[in-house]
Design an enzyme around this catalytic site. Structure first.
Site, PDB file in Angstrom:
ATOM      1  CE1 TYR A   1     -18.946  16.098 -39.626  1.00 37.13           C
ATOM      2  CE2 TYR A   1     -16.580  16.131 -39.269  1.00 37.13           C
ATOM      3  CZ  TYR A   1     -17.764  15.429 -39.382  1.00 37.13           C
ATOM      4  OH  TYR A   1     -17.754  14.067 -39.252  1.00 37.13           O
TER       5      TYR A   1
ATOM      6  CB  VAL B   1     -12.749  21.552 -27.674  1.00 30.78           C
ATOM      7  CG1 VAL B   1     -13.721  21.256 -28.803  1.00 30.78           C
ATOM      8  CG2 VAL B   1     -13.493  21.625 -26.344  1.00 30.78           C
TER       9      VAL B   1
END
Length: 287
Positions: free
Chosen positions: A56, A244
Site C-alpha cells: 500500500y 477516510v
C-alpha cells in the site's frame, strides 16, 4: 451512537490462542501522507485493529499515526492489533526477513500482531520458504501470528504440506455478491479464521438484489453499509472496511446495537453471484 455508548468490538480467537478484534480499518489506496490523519481518526473513534501492507506504500504514514496517538509503545500498544503484509516481489526466506526489518522500521513498532503473505503467486510459488522466515520472526517475538491473503484451498494445502502449519487467518475478497463458499468452508474446517476485504464490494453491493440491502437497512434503522457489515459479523467473519471519513468510520464500527432476522440474513445470503470486484489469485501478483 456516541463512542461511550458503542458496544465493544468482539474478539475472534485464532487457533494459536491470539485474539483479533473482529472489525478493523483497511488503509488500501490512501497515500502515505494522507493515511496519518485517517488512522488517527479511526483510533479516536475506537478502532483497535489496523490492516496495512507493504504494497500500500503507506506504512510510514501508519507508523506516524500510531506514534502521534500514543499507540506505538507501552500499555496502549498492547490494546492495538496491527497487521501488515509482505510484498509479493519480496517473497522468499532472506528477502522476507530483510523486508520485515524495513517494514517494522516504517511502522515504528517493536512487533506486529500479524504478518501475512499477500498473494499466493502459484505461478512463482515461494510461500513455503517465505513461511519459514515468518516462523523465525514469530519465534523472535517480532510477530505474534501468521496469516495469508487470497489463498485458495489448493494453496492452503500446499503450504501445509511444505510447512506443517495452517495460517491462523486467510484474508480474502468476500462480500454478498462474491461469497467464496468453498474457500470459507475449507478454512472453517481447518480452523482458519476468514477475514473479508472489500466487504461491500467497494460500495457496489450497497444496492445489490434490486434494493434488498436497502430494504433490510431501512427495516433496522441503519445504513445499507451497516446491514452488510452486520451480515459479516453474524457469519463470524473478521472485516476491515475502509473509510477516510471519521463519521463513516464510526458508522462502520457501530454494528452491535441491532441484529438481522433469520429471514434478512438469508436474503443477503441469496445475493451470492459469479463476479469478483478484485483480482484472481491464480494469476495476480501485487506490489
Amino acid at each position: 451512537m456516541s463512542e461511550q455508548h458503542m458496544s465493544p468490538v468482539p474478539m475472534i480467537r485464532l487457533h494459536d490462542g491470539t485474539e483479533i478484534p473482529q472489525v478493523g480499518l483497511g488503509v488500501l489506496r490512501i497515500d502515505d501522507e494522507g493515511v496519518t490523519p485517517v488512522v488517527e481518526s479511526a483510533l479516536a473513534a475506537g478502532y483497535r485493529h489496523i490492516d496495512g501492507a507493504a504494497g500500500y506504500n503507506n506504512e510510514g504514514g501508519v507508523g506516524r499515526a500510531l506514534v502521534n496517538a500514543g499507540y506505538a509503545t507501552g500499555e496502549r500498544r498492547r490494546e492495538l492489533w496491527v497487521t501488515t503484509k509482505l510484498r509479493d516481489s519480496e517473497q522468499g526466506y532472506d528477502s522476507a526477513l530483510k523486508a520485515f526489518d524495513r517494514q517494522i522500521g516504517l511502522l515504528q513498532l517493536e512487533y506486529v500482531d500479524m504478518y501475512m503473505i499477500h498473494w499466493p503467486t502459484p505461478f512463482d510459488w515461494r510461500s513455503g520458504e517465505t513461511w519459514k522466515a515468518f516462523v523465525r520472526l514469530r519465534e523472535e517475538g517480532r510477530v505474534r501470528t501468521l496469516g495469508v491473503c487470497n489463498f485458495l484451498p489448493e494453496h492452503l494445502e500446499r503450504l501445509h504440506e511444505e510447512t506443517g502449519e495452517w495460517p491462523t487467518v486467510n484474508q480474502i475478497e468476500l462480500h454478498p455478491t462474491w461469497q467464496q463458499r468453498e474457500v470459507t468452508a475449507f478454512c472453517r474446517e481447518h480452523g482458519i479464521a476468514v477475514e473479508a476485504y472489500s466487504p461491500m464490494a467497494r460500495g457496489a453491493d450497497l444496492n445489490a438484489g434490486n434494493g434488498t440491502v436497502e430494504r433490510i437497512a431501512a427495516a433496522n434503522g441503519v445504513s445499507p453499509a451497516q446491514a452488510i457489515l452486520r451480515w459479516h459479523i453474524e457469519n463470524g467473519t473478521i472485516i476491515i472496511p475502509k473509510s477516510v471519513h471519521a463519521e463513516r468510520q464510526r458508522e462502520n464500527l457501530d454494528l452491535f446495537g441491532f441484529e438481522l432476522t433469520p429471514e434478512e440474513h438469508a436474503a443477503i445470503d441469496a445475493l451470492d453471484g459469479p463476479t469478483r470486484a478484485g483480482h484472481d489469485p491464480l494469476t495476480f501478483s501485487y506490489a
